[in-house]
Design an enzyme around this catalytic site. Structure first.
Site, PDB file in Angstrom:
ATOM      1  N   CYS A 409       0.811  -1.257  -0.344  1.00  0.00           N
ATOM      2  CA  CYS A 409      -0.686  -0.322  -0.136  1.00  0.00           C
ATOM      3  C   CYS A 409       0.838   1.157   0.271  1.00  0.00           C
ATOM      4  CB  CYS A 409      -1.193   0.204   1.145  1.00  0.00           C
ATOM      5  SG  CYS A 409       0.046  -0.195   2.483  1.00  0.00           S
ATOM      6  N   ARG A 414      -2.252  -1.229   5.901  1.00  0.00           N
ATOM      7  CA  ARG A 414      -3.490  -1.445   4.955  1.00  0.00           C
ATOM      8  C   ARG A 414      -3.132  -3.249   3.807  1.00  0.00           C
ATOM      9  NH1 ARG A 414      -4.922   3.226   0.661  1.00  0.00           N
ATOM     10  NH2 ARG A 414      -3.359   3.639   1.058  1.00  0.00           N
TER      11      ARG A 414
END
Length: 460
Positions: A409, A414
């Site tokens: 990410c 994430r």
């Protein structure tokens, strides 16, 4: 009649008139008759897999994943079933109605089908049936999954590593001194994870934390300007300072569980054998009505972590390995866990990253609406989305569970959550590319990798 009494009569009359007008203007919800039928195990066996029937698990997401909740003898869900938890109906969200409508569509739960709603407590299926009846569903059936679980000849599916994502009841038993399912009973530590020290944490001291939980500031495991993980020796010292050894059962949670997953990926990289994340984070604990404490808890350090070098180094990779993955166009995928607008180069997603785009050859793995969300991988109550829907998202972009996958990410948060989910559902060759877009773009003055922008074509 005295002036005072007359005045009271006038006020009372006005009040009654206003009440009557308000009552006339109030829109009452129409009463909906809920007609559900029970279905037997033998009949249900014949319906699984048929196009005009849909089997729906209405329990907590944890039970669907594989946990034995509500005295069910086998964990997991009826093979071929989808999920629609009654817990989602209780979430307070402006986007709830739209999200639930989209979930029904995605799961194929439509008014033209026969819908079997099952639970193990007699409550969950009832709540979902009432919700669906209000939406015009007519052919609703209920079933007690305990009967299915008792018959070992009937297929149930539990995710291979479901124990990595734990229900709130499991954590409650753990901190209360019980020995819950899959816990080895040796040593455990619970940590609340978020950015900043405990006085700045969104809820550690102000709103409270799980009994005995120690705060972890994410600055303790990563540093700028790349926001990559610390050096291996510093990470091992971090673990020792928190009282963690290779054999410690570690439970992580937070107000935004993405931070907890980031630390989980670090500990698994180091080689900690038993790392767990509370499914749904702080919000699920509060929803369960469990108590919180507001006293600061301090870790008790240990002398030795158990190794001087990470035992699972392939769990987190760096730029050279990411380039190797991109070069293997058939057997590997570098998977972008950022919002679509980040992937196509419309935005960078970060106020400290100027460059936009993606590593040339990277494929989109879905994420959320912006750089701080991950709705595509979560249910409405922030629990883990089901395996079939995750794999369906991947299939859109020619991402296969049997490939070598590395998720990235902006700076790894994430991507770490998706890595843990991949681990839960049994993906065997997966990692996080730690530097992510921050490193690949050359944002911090390092040498950048090849970049592309614009909408890519699906590789199918």
């Amino acid at each position: 009649m005295s002036k005072t009494i007359r005045s009271l009569a006038v006020v009372l009359g006005l009040s009654l008139t206003i009440f009557a007008l308000s009552a006339c203007g109030k829109k009452e919800e129409p009463k909906v008759e809920v007609n559900t039928k029970t279905i037997s195990t033998s009949d249900l066996k014949d319906k699984v897999g048929k196009s005009d029937w849909v089997i729906v698990d209405t329990r907590e997401n944890d039970a669907f994943n594989g946990w034995k909740l509500d005295e069910v003898t086998r964990g997991g869900h009826i093979k071929g079933a989808t999920d629609f938890s009654s817990a989602w109906l209780k979430v307070d969200s402006k986007e709830k109605d739209a999200t639930l409508d989209e979930a029904l569509k995605t799961k194929g739960i439509s008014t033209d089908k026969n819908v079997v709603l099952y639970d193990a407590n007699g409550k969950d299926a009832k709540e979902v049936s009432e919700y669906l009846a209000k939406k015009g569903y007519k052919n609703l059936y209920t079933y007690d999954v305990k009967d299915w679980a008792k018959d070992t000849s009937l297929d149930m599916e539990a995710y291979p590593n479901h124990q990595m994502v734990v229900p709130v009841s499991w954590v409650k038993d753990l901190v209360d001194g019980k020995k819950p399912e899959t816990y080895n009973g040796k040593d455990f530590k619970v940590f609340e994870v978020s950015w900043g020290d405990e006085t700045k944490s969104p809820d550690y001291l102000k709103d409270g934390h799980i009994k005995g939980a120690v705060h972890i500031n994410t600055d303790e495991i990563e540093e700028g300007p790349l926001w990559n993980r610390l050096s291996d020796d510093k990470l091992i010292k971090f673990a020792e300072g928190k009282g963690i050894t290779l054999d410690t059962t570690v439970v992580l949670y937070g107000p935004d569980n993405t931070a907890a997953y980031r630390v989980a990926s670090i500990l698994k990289y180091l080689g900690v054998k038993d790392v767990r994340v509370l499914n749904g984070g702080t919000a699920k604990w509060k929803a369960a009505g469990y108590e919180l404490e507001k006293e600061s808890q301090k870790a008790t350090p240990v002398e030795a972590f158990g190794t001087t070098t990470p035992l699972n180094k392939g769990y987190i990779i760096d730029m050279p390995q990411a380039k190797e993955i991109l070069a293997d166009k058939e057997g590997s995928r570098l998977v972008d866990i950022r919002a679509w607008d980040e992937h196509i180069g419309k935005i960078s997603g970060y106020d400290y990253i100027k460059a936009t785009g993606r590593p040339a050859g990277a494929v989109w793995g879905h994420a959320g609406k912006d750089s701080s969300s991950l709705q595509d991988y979560r249910n409405l109550d922030n629990t883990m989305r089901n395996k079939d829907e995750i794999i369906a998202m991947w299939n859109e972009w020619d991402i296969k569970p049997d490939q070598k996958l590395s998720f990235f990410c902006g700076t790894g948060w994430r991507a770490a959550e998706v890595l843990l989910y991949a681990d839960v559902i049994g993906v065997k060759n997966a990692s996080v590319y730690d530097g992510g877009w921050n490193e690949w773009s050359g944002n911090t003055g390092n040498e950048a990798g090849p970049v592309e922008t614009g909408e890519p074509k699906k590789q199918q």
